[in-house]
Each structure stands twice: as structure tokens, then as C-alpha cells.
Design an enzyme around this catalytic site. Structure first.
Site, PDB file in Angstrom:
ATOM      1  N   ASN A  46      13.580  32.994 -59.667  1.00  0.00           N
ATOM      2  CA  ASN A  46      14.655  30.840 -59.902  1.00  0.00           C
ATOM      3  C   ASN A  46      15.602  30.208 -58.298  1.00  0.00           C
ATOM      4  OD1 ASN A  46      16.188  33.153 -61.442  1.00  0.00           O
ATOM      5  ND2 ASN A  46      17.351  31.152 -61.763  1.00  0.00           N
ATOM      6  N   ASP A  47      16.588  30.306 -58.617  1.00  0.00           N
ATOM      7  CA  ASP A  47      17.103  29.022 -57.725  1.00  0.00           C
ATOM      8  C   ASP A  47      16.830  29.619 -56.561  1.00  0.00           C
ATOM      9  OD1 ASP A  47      17.755  28.356 -59.927  1.00  0.00           O
ATOM     10  OD2 ASP A  47      20.396  28.679 -59.203  1.00  0.00           O
ATOM     11  N   GLN A  63      17.460  33.866 -56.697  1.00  0.00           N
ATOM     12  CA  GLN A  63      17.444  34.477 -57.762  1.00  0.00           C
ATOM     13  C   GLN A  63      16.070  35.098 -58.220  1.00  0.00           C
ATOM     14  OE1 GLN A  63      20.222  34.508 -60.181  1.00  0.00           O
ATOM     15  NE2 GLN A  63      20.644  34.396 -58.445  1.00  0.00           N
ATOM     16  N   TYR A 106      24.458  35.894 -59.452  1.00  0.00           N
ATOM     17  CA  TYR A 106      24.126  35.105 -60.129  1.00  0.00           C
ATOM     18  C   TYR A 106      24.421  34.168 -58.543  1.00  0.00           C
ATOM     19  CZ  TYR A 106      22.763  34.869 -64.890  1.00  0.00           C
ATOM     20  OH  TYR A 106      22.878  34.902 -66.637  1.00  0.00           O
TER      21      TYR A 106
END
Ligand code: FRU
Length: 491
Positions: A46-47, A63, A106
Site C-alpha cells: 500500500n502506501d 507498506q 505503519y
């Protein structure tokens, strides 16, 4: 099949024997693997995180949940490039599992100081009642790409007035001090961004909220980023909980920006114009920017969104990053252009061109087809109602980008693109554009398209999942005529 909580929060070494090999085999057999986008070796990306330049390389982490295509235990995976185009997988960047990131490392960002690359990230933890406790953590990467975590979190509490949704520090330096902005949710469940300051990246002082005019704009702001460009201040963030209205905010979550005067670091006041979405396509979230050594502001985003299934879930992997885009400001809007280095992928022997006037017809041209390519097209002198391009096309499939001259709208139509996505709102995305000449610069890969319209005034970023046989490209003008000037470079 959905994973249980125990399966989701496993680290790599807790994989079952043969589990990773099985994922790798599925991934290798997948025809939607990308040719030139950053994508995970297995599992879910993801990010983008820690986008920076250090020791002669651009570093870009993301991520990563290695063991499945749901959001589980997140790592930072490390990639690097000397030219923003050719990326090399380095390996794991930050490994989760210590007391302050027991449930994931995160999102966060990077900054060089004293010869090391400092990675600031949110340590996600969950207690026995599955309540989140976020910590802001620091890790340091040396010139050999060895990452060492700082023993203690650099921020261990959430200030009063905010909930446990408090994450994604984006750091920068101003004069001799460091600042980070972080995404937060107020206790009244509205989103905002708050500011911290430090002299050494280790001791951080909470300064307070960024004072925007958006006092109630969604329930959470993820991945905020503050930057200065052409003398202006720009606040980028990904708000959750915005209702769709006409052509805007149609994806589950949004990503956009505010342009204003420079942020006043003392009062934290930010005078700004309207919120604009960054992208008009289906799959774009959590962008992050960096400043290149030559002073350009470059942005990369996750080409995907949370909480919806993607066809490659069955193939053991999900998602990729966008190509890097250079930002500039025109009036009250951000302009996005592919970084100039992207032309390195153009090969002269793989180039074709077409010049034609189309009159109420659809036409294919010699040399125009493929799976991974750059296509540039200018459509002018048009009295047609609708002009555009069908690509990744066959008898049964096509993705369409078109300009409706009467409605003054650019439309991306994914209704016949191939395998459909679940839980997505609709099959078209649109935006208004008032222009007699339409310029499209498209970056097509096995399972994605990024379309820069009129030199980056608007961008449509989307995943598409066509069959491998759908390689056709057709240009069309309906209800009149138009001049087409097109160039393709197959990669
Ligand atoms: C955005 C986000 C961030 C978080 C990360 C976890 O997509 O939810 O807020 O840090 O993903 O992977």
C-alpha cells in the site's frame, strides 16, 4: 478465503512451510504483473513511505504485508533507483514486531541527518482488547542499507483531544529545526493534521493543529504532507468520510490538496484555497512527495484503495505504486507531469506515429498496439461531439478515454476493461475540462493506466485487468471530424 486475525498478524518467519513458495508460484503465473511499476514480490503493497534521496540513490519504501492480499502485519519494503525509472528491490526496510510496532510498522517518511537516513514511522500496536496504541518511532538506515531501530518511541502518547487514529508522520527541515506533520482524528471524530517540532529528531514537542478552514472535513486525515513550491504552501492529505458529489469524491477515500500562503510555523495558521482532488481515476491514494537533489518536487502514490477486492488477490499479490510525477503550481491548482526521466523507457525502434483526420469513424493504425507502452496523442480542429481512444482492446474488451466536447468532460470508462473489481462505485470517472485541444499522455502497463491530460492539468490513474489478448488501440471521432497526432513507444 479471508485470513483470521492470527494469520494476518504474522511475520514472515511465522509463515507455514511452503506458504511463501506457493504465493511466489501464483505471482509468477500471473499475467497482470507489471512491467515498469513498483509492485510487491508477494502479498500486498500500500502506501509509499520514506521517499528520499540518500547516498546517490532515490529510496522508496512501501507498506507491505508479505503473506497475503489483505491488510495484515505491515513491513516497510525497500526499493531504490538512481534515475526514478529503473527500480531495484533491496529487501525489507523496517521489520515490525518489537514492543512499539508489534502490529505493524505503519506509514512514515525519511530525512537525512549526519550521514544516516532517518526513518520516522508509526508503530502500530494493539492491546488484549484489540484497541490501537500508536507510537511514533525512529529507525536509522546507513549507507549499507542496514536499518537500526531507536530503542524508544520518539512520541509515545496521543495528545488529549485526539483518538488512537494518529499516524503517518511526514518530516521536513526548516532552518535548524525539524518538523513533522501527522494525520489525526479529533475526539469528535473529525479529521485534521497536527504539527511537531524537534532539534534532533529524537525529542519532539507537540505544537498543535494546523489551522485550516476545513474544521469538519471527513473523519480522519491519513498521510498528510506539507511542502513549499513556487513560494506557496501546499498541504496534501487523504481524507476519509467525504461524500461523493457530482464528478467528485467518487472513490471510497480521497486524496487531495490545499494551496495557500506558507504555513506559519509559530501560529500554525494556514490560509488556503479550495480542496482539490489530486487524481480523477479509480485507484489513487496516500501520495507522498520528496524534493530531488535538483529541486524538483516529486510525488508517488499507491495505485489502489483500501477496503475493496482486486482481481490479483487470487494470484497472491495486490497493488503497485504510480510512476513518479513532478509537481508544479498553476493558479490555484497543482499540475502533475511524469518525471522527465520517464523518456528513458522510449526506444526508437519501438516507436510508431500516426497523423490523420478522422471523420465520424474509428480507426486503428500500424504499430499501435501492446500491453506496456507510452502513448501520446493530440486531438485538435475538432467539430466532433466525442473524440477519444480505446486501448487494451479486443472484440470483447476495451478501456476508453474520451472527451465529450458538448459537455466539456473527459471520461474514463472501465466498464469493458476486463475482469471487474468488487465494491467499486460505478464504472466511469469524469472531470470537466474546457479546451479545444485535448492532449493525452498515457502510461499503460499490464494492469494499469495513468493518463496525463493537457500537460498534467488532470490525471486519471486506474488499474485495469484485461486479458492478455486485448492489445488493440483505436482512435475515434463521433458526430464530426478531428485531427489526431499520435505517437507510441512500446516498452
Ligand atoms: C493509509 C494507511 C495509513 C497507515 C497505513 C497502514 O493507506 O491506512 O494511515 O499508516 O495505511 O498500512
Amino acid at each position: 478465503m479471508k485470513m483470521t486475525r492470527e494469520q494476518l498478524y504474522r511475520r514472515i518467519e511465522q509463515a507455514e512451510p511452503g506458504e511463501i513458495a506457493k504465493l511466489e508460484a501464483q505471482v509468477n503465473a500471473c499475467s497482470w504483473r507489471q512491467h515498469y511499476h513498483i509492485q510487491p514480490v508477494t502479498g500486498l503493497l500500500n502506501d509509499p513511505n520514506g521517499f528520499s534521496f540518500y547516498q546517490g540513490y532515490y529510496h522508496l519504501f512501501y507498506q507491505w504485508f508479505p503473506l497475503g492480499t489483505e491488510h495484515g502485519m505491515k513491513y516497510w519494503y525497500h526499493t531504490r533507483s538512481s534515475d526514478l525509472v529503473h527500480w531495484e528491490n533491496v529487501g525489507i526496510g523496517i521489520e515490525p514486531g518489537s514492543p512499539y510496532d508489534s502490529h505493524g510498522a505503519y506509514s512514515g517518511s525519511a530525512i537525512e541527518k549526519d550521514g544516516v537516513l532517518n526513518l520516522l514511522y508509526t508503530g502500530n500496536t494493539r492491546d488484549e482488547n484489540w484497541i490501537r496504541h500508536p507510537y511514533q518511532c525512529l529507525a536509522m538506515m546507513d549507507e549499507n542499507n542496514v536499518v537500526t531501530k531507536y530503542e524508544q518511541p520518539v512520541v509515545s502518547n496521543v495528545p488529549s483531544g485526539y483518538t488512537e487514529h494518529f499516524r503517518d508522520p511526514k518530516v521536513w527541515q526548516h532552518d535548524n529545526e525539524y518538523y513533522f506533520i501527522i494525520g489525526a482524528q479529533r475526539t469528535d471524530e473529525t479529521g485534521c493534521a497536527v504539527l511537531y517540532r524537534s532539534a534532533d529528531l529524537k525529542q519532539w514537542e507537540f505544537l498543535g493543529e494546523i489551522g485550516t478552514a476545513l474544521s469538519s472535513f471527513g473523519y480522519m486525515w491519513e498521510c498528510p504532507d506539507y511542502l513549499e513550491l513556487d513560494g506557496k504552501g501546499v498541504l496534501i492529505f487523504s481524507p476519509q468520510g467525504i461524500q461523493a458529489e457530482e464528478d467528485r469524491y467518487e472513490n471510497i477515500y480521497q486524496s487531495g490538496y490545499l494551496i495557500g500562503e506558507r504555513l506559519d510555523l509559530e501560529s500554525r495558521a494556514f490560509e488556503h484555497g479550495p480542496f482539490h482532488e489530486l487524481d480523477r481515476g479509480f485507484d489513487f491514494y496516500a501520495p507522498q512527495t520528496m524534493e530531488s537533489p535538483d529541486g524538483r518536487r516529486i510525488m508517488v502514490a499507491w495505485m489502489g484503495l483500501p477496503e475493496q477486492g482486486y482481481p490479483t488477490d487470487n494470484n497472491g499479490w495486490a497493488h503497485c505504486l504510480t510512476i513518479p510525477r513532478q509537481l508544479s503550481i498553476h493558479g490555484d491548482k497543482l499540475i502533475q507531469q511524469p518525471v522527465q526521466e520517464m523518456v528513458k523507457l522510449r526506444k526508437q525502434e519501438q516507436h510508431a506515429e500516426a497523423r490523420a483526420t478522422l471523420n465520424n469513424e474509428s480507426r486503428a493504425f500500424e504499430g499501435f498496439n501492446g500491453i506496456a507502452y507510452e502513448l501520446e496523442c493530440e486531438i485538435s480542429a475538432s467539430d466532433a461531439d466525442i473524440v477519444g481512444i480505446e486501448f487494451r482492446a479486443s472484440d470483447t474488451e476495451k478501456t476508453v478515454i474520451q472527451y465529450d466536447r458538448l459537455q466539456r468532460k473527459v471520461v474514463l470508462d472501465r466498464s469493458h476493461s476486463g475482469t471487474e473489481l468488487s465494491q467499486v462505485n460505478g464504472t466511469t470517472r469524469k472531470c470537466t475540462l474546457d479546451s479545444d485541444v485535448i492532449k493525452l499522455r498515457m502510461f499503460v502497463d499490464s494492469s494499469s493506466v495513468e493518463i496525463f491530460v493537457n500537460d498534467g492539468q488532470e490525471v486519471f490513474t486506474s488499474r485495469i485487468f484485461p486479458s492478455q489478448d486485448s492489445q488493440g488501440i483505436r482512435f475515434f471521432a463521433h458526430g464530426g471530424k478531428a485531427d489526431f497526432k499520435a505517437d507510441i513507444w512500446n516498452y
